[in-house]
Scaffold this motif. Structure first.
Motif, PDB file in Angstrom:
ATOM      1  N   THR A 190      -0.587  16.032  -0.692  1.00  0.00           N
ATOM      2  CA  THR A 190      -2.020  16.292  -0.899  1.00  0.00           C
ATOM      3  C   THR A 190      -2.421  15.941  -2.330  1.00  0.00           C
ATOM      4  N   MET A 191      -1.554  16.272  -3.267  1.00  0.00           N
ATOM      5  CA  MET A 191      -1.880  15.957  -4.667  1.00  0.00           C
ATOM      6  C   MET A 191      -2.000  14.459  -4.892  1.00  0.00           C
ATOM      7  N   ARG A 192      -1.127  13.683  -4.235  1.00  0.00           N
ATOM      8  CA  ARG A 192      -1.223  12.226  -4.422  1.00  0.00           C
ATOM      9  C   ARG A 192      -2.585  11.714  -3.965  1.00  0.00           C
ATOM     10  N   SER A 193      -3.030  12.141  -2.791  1.00  0.00           N
ATOM     11  CA  SER A 193      -4.306  11.591  -2.309  1.00  0.00           C
ATOM     12  C   SER A 193      -5.495  12.170  -3.075  1.00  0.00           C
ATOM     13  N   GLU A 194      -5.437  13.461  -3.408  1.00  0.00           N
ATOM     14  CA  GLU A 194      -6.573  14.085  -4.107  1.00  0.00           C
ATOM     15  C   GLU A 194      -6.626  13.706  -5.587  1.00  0.00           C
ATOM     16  N   SER A 195      -5.511  13.212  -6.122  1.00  0.00           N
ATOM     17  CA  SER A 195      -5.481  12.912  -7.563  1.00  0.00           C
ATOM     18  C   SER A 195      -6.482  11.821  -7.929  1.00  0.00           C
ATOM     19  N   PHE A 196      -6.900  11.048  -6.943  1.00  0.00           N
ATOM     20  CA  PHE A 196      -7.855   9.980  -7.256  1.00  0.00           C
ATOM     21  C   PHE A 196      -9.252  10.530  -7.547  1.00  0.00           C
ATOM     22  N   GLY A 197      -9.425  11.825  -7.373  1.00  0.00           N
ATOM     23  CA  GLY A 197     -10.684  12.472  -7.743  1.00  0.00           C
ATOM     24  C   GLY A 197     -10.759  12.860  -9.207  1.00  0.00           C
ATOM     25  N   ALA A 224      -4.280  21.638  -9.714  1.00  0.00           N
ATOM     26  CA  ALA A 224      -2.857  21.248  -9.793  1.00  0.00           C
ATOM     27  C   ALA A 224      -2.724  19.818 -10.309  1.00  0.00           C
ATOM     28  N   CYS A 225      -3.592  18.936  -9.841  1.00  0.00           N
ATOM     29  CA  CYS A 225      -3.550  17.539 -10.289  1.00  0.00           C
ATOM     30  C   CYS A 225      -3.820  17.456 -11.792  1.00  0.00           C
ATOM     31  N   LYS A 226      -4.755  18.249 -12.243  1.00  0.00           N
ATOM     32  CA  LYS A 226      -5.096  18.228 -13.666  1.00  0.00           C
ATOM     33  C   LYS A 226      -3.955  18.803 -14.508  1.00  0.00           C
ATOM     34  N   VAL A 227      -3.323  19.856 -14.005  1.00  0.00           N
ATOM     35  CA  VAL A 227      -2.162  20.421 -14.705  1.00  0.00           C
ATOM     36  C   VAL A 227      -1.058  19.358 -14.805  1.00  0.00           C
ATOM     37  N   LEU A 228      -0.820  18.652 -13.707  1.00  0.00           N
ATOM     38  CA  LEU A 228       0.246  17.636 -13.728  1.00  0.00           C
ATOM     39  C   LEU A 228      -0.112  16.492 -14.687  1.00  0.00           C
ATOM     40  N   ARG A 229      -1.375  16.055 -14.648  1.00  0.00           N
ATOM     41  CA  ARG A 229      -1.792  14.997 -15.585  1.00  0.00           C
ATOM     42  C   ARG A 229      -1.517  15.418 -17.022  1.00  0.00           C
ATOM     43  N   GLU A 230      -1.940  16.622 -17.368  1.00  0.00           N
ATOM     44  CA  GLU A 230      -1.763  17.092 -18.754  1.00  0.00           C
ATOM     45  C   GLU A 230      -0.279  17.245 -19.098  1.00  0.00           C
ATOM     46  N   LEU A 231       0.490  17.721 -18.129  1.00  0.00           N
ATOM     47  CA  LEU A 231       1.930  17.911 -18.363  1.00  0.00           C
ATOM     48  C   LEU A 231       2.609  16.572 -18.623  1.00  0.00           C
ATOM     49  N   LEU A 232       2.310  15.583 -17.789  1.00  0.00           N
ATOM     50  CA  LEU A 232       2.925  14.251 -17.953  1.00  0.00           C
ATOM     51  C   LEU A 232       2.556  13.661 -19.304  1.00  0.00           C
ATOM     52  N   ASN A 271       0.838  -1.196   0.000  1.00  0.00           N
ATOM     53  CA  ASN A 271       0.000   0.000   0.000  1.00  0.00           C
ATOM     54  C   ASN A 271       0.881   1.257   0.000  1.00  0.00           C
ATOM     55  N   ILE A 272       1.347   1.623  -1.200  1.00  0.00           N
ATOM     56  CA  ILE A 272       2.145   2.842  -1.335  1.00  0.00           C
ATOM     57  C   ILE A 272       1.387   3.780  -2.255  1.00  0.00           C
ATOM     58  N   GLU A 273       1.107   4.977  -1.761  1.00  0.00           N
ATOM     59  CA  GLU A 273       0.297   5.904  -2.540  1.00  0.00           C
ATOM     60  C   GLU A 273       1.161   6.659  -3.542  1.00  0.00           C
ATOM     61  N   THR A 274       0.784   6.564  -4.810  1.00  0.00           N
ATOM     62  CA  THR A 274       1.465   7.328  -5.852  1.00  0.00           C
ATOM     63  C   THR A 274       0.481   8.340  -6.409  1.00  0.00           C
ATOM     64  N   PHE A 275       0.999   9.282  -7.201  1.00  0.00           N
ATOM     65  CA  PHE A 275       0.095  10.124  -7.979  1.00  0.00           C
ATOM     66  C   PHE A 275      -0.696   9.210  -8.918  1.00  0.00           C
ATOM     67  N   LEU A 276      -1.923   9.614  -9.185  1.00  0.00           N
ATOM     68  CA  LEU A 276      -2.855   8.830 -10.003  1.00  0.00           C
ATOM     69  C   LEU A 276      -2.187   8.186 -11.228  1.00  0.00           C
ATOM     70  N   GLY A 277      -2.257   6.879 -11.306  1.00  0.00           N
ATOM     71  CA  GLY A 277      -1.793   6.177 -12.505  1.00  0.00           C
ATOM     72  C   GLY A 277      -0.289   6.142 -12.682  1.00  0.00           C
ATOM     73  N   CYS A 278       0.471   6.610 -11.687  1.00  0.00           N
ATOM     74  CA  CYS A 278       1.934   6.684 -11.824  1.00  0.00           C
ATOM     75  C   CYS A 278       2.592   5.626 -10.936  1.00  0.00           C
ATOM     76  N   ASP A 279       2.191   4.363 -11.139  1.00  0.00           N
ATOM     77  CA  ASP A 279       2.663   3.295 -10.263  1.00  0.00           C
ATOM     78  C   ASP A 279       3.613   2.338 -10.980  1.00  0.00           C
ATOM     79  N   ASN A 280       4.272   2.835 -12.034  1.00  0.00           N
ATOM     80  CA  ASN A 280       5.193   1.970 -12.771  1.00  0.00           C
ATOM     81  C   ASN A 280       6.540   1.847 -12.057  1.00  0.00           C
ATOM     82  N   ASP A 281       7.295   0.809 -12.423  1.00  0.00           N
ATOM     83  CA  ASP A 281       8.644   0.636 -11.862  1.00  0.00           C
ATOM     84  C   ASP A 281       9.593   1.681 -12.442  1.00  0.00           C
ATOM     85  N   TYR A 282      10.657   1.935 -11.719  1.00  0.00           N
ATOM     86  CA  TYR A 282      11.645   2.923 -12.153  1.00  0.00           C
ATOM     87  C   TYR A 282      12.253   2.533 -13.499  1.00  0.00           C
TER      88      TYR A 282
END
Ligand code: MN
Ligand code: MN
Length: 282
Positions: free
Chosen positions: A44-51, A270-278, A5-16
């Motif tokens: 905060t962004m990691r937990s809120e990104s699931f919204g 901020a989460c949406k900006v980061l999603r679009e940036l990535l 149970n490690i919280e990542t930013f939404l959808g960013c759970d890939n290996d290095y």
């Protein structure tokens, strides 16, 4: 398969190893001149990104389809600004050495200096595009040369004239604007002139730093030094998508301060900006 149970930013759970993009938090706000709190942004962004959704209807791309590693938050030396910057530089250098693209979540804007030091070491011809309400061009702030109010001057120390391009700027003291005229490109208030800058920077390595207070406080109130008269989310998104056509070799978003964000709307933005940036730099 069971996972830790490690919280990542939404959808960013890939290996290095499998990821070209590496996000990491730099939870530092020790030089903040007005209201601190940006140290809580990445968590905060990691937990809120699931919204928000992983899918972008703007770009027709999905975070689930790209490989992003979330390295968590750096453990920075609070109270020792120089050391904290060195720690950020060290982490970014490791990411670059592994031929990956560092994408940092601030923190106050000063954290950008640590990342740019590493990126400029690898790319000596580095150019910087800054979206911000504030010029951040002071040589010192109340005697302190390392501050979020001086960060772009410190970047200029590294890169020199004609390498820095600012957009959205609507705050600073007169001497900052005067100094800037001889050393950096500044477009006040909006993104006018961005197209010409993009033409000029074709083929160059570019670092994009997004101080989220470039957004209007009605869109993004959760920040330490809100400044009326900013851009809309759509204007920021369009500018970002134009810039990311360039050779982006590093990027960051900074200055979200969740404690001034009672409604949660700033964090969602901020989460949406980061999603679009990535999705755009991938
Ligand atoms: Mn700034
Ligand atoms: Mn700012």
């Amino acid at each position: 398969m069971l996972n830790k149970n490690i919280e990542t930013f939404l959808g960013c759970d890939n290996d290095y190893e499998e990821s070209r993009l590496v996000i990491f938090g730099a939870p530092f706000d020790s030089t903040t001149s007005f209201r601190p709190g940006t140290r809580f942004a990445s968590k905060t962004m990691r937990s809120e990104s699931f919204g928000i959704e992983t899918y972008s209807p703007y770009q027709d791309k999905d975070l689930e389809d790209i490989a992003v590693f979330d390295g968590g938050d750096l453990e920075l030396s609070f109270g020792n600004t120089a050391k904290a910057l060195a720690q950020i530089e060290e982490f970014a250098a490791k990411v670059l050495e592994d031929n990956k693209l560092p994408c940092m979540i601030g923190g106050e804007h000063l954290v950008t200096l640590g990342a740019i030091r590493a990126v400029a070491e690898k790319y000596p011809d580095l150019h910087v595009i800054q979206f911000d309400a504030h010029a951040d061009l002071r040589d010192d702030y109340l005697g302190e040369t390392l501050s979020h109010a001086t960060v772009i001057h410190r970047v200029w120390d590294l890169l020199g004239d004609d390498k820095i391009f600012q957009f959205g700027i609507r705050s600073g003291d007169r001497s900052e604007f005067q100094w800037g005229q001889d050393h950096v490109y500044t477009n006040k208030f909006n993104f006018n002139g961005l197209e010409q800058v993009i033409e000029q920077l074709q083929g160059k390595p570019v670092y994009l730093t997004i101080d989220l207070d470039v957004l209007d406080p009605s869109v993004f109130p959760g920040t330490g030094t809100p400044e009326a008269g900013g851009v809309t989310f759509i204007e920021l998104l369009q500018a970002m998508l134009q810039v990311t056509e360039l050779n982006i070799v590093g990027c960051d978003i900074n200055e979200l301060s969740p404690i001034y964000d009672q409604s949660g709307v700033s964090t969602a933005v901020a989460c949406k900006v980061l999603r679009e940036l990535l999705l755009a730099v991938n």
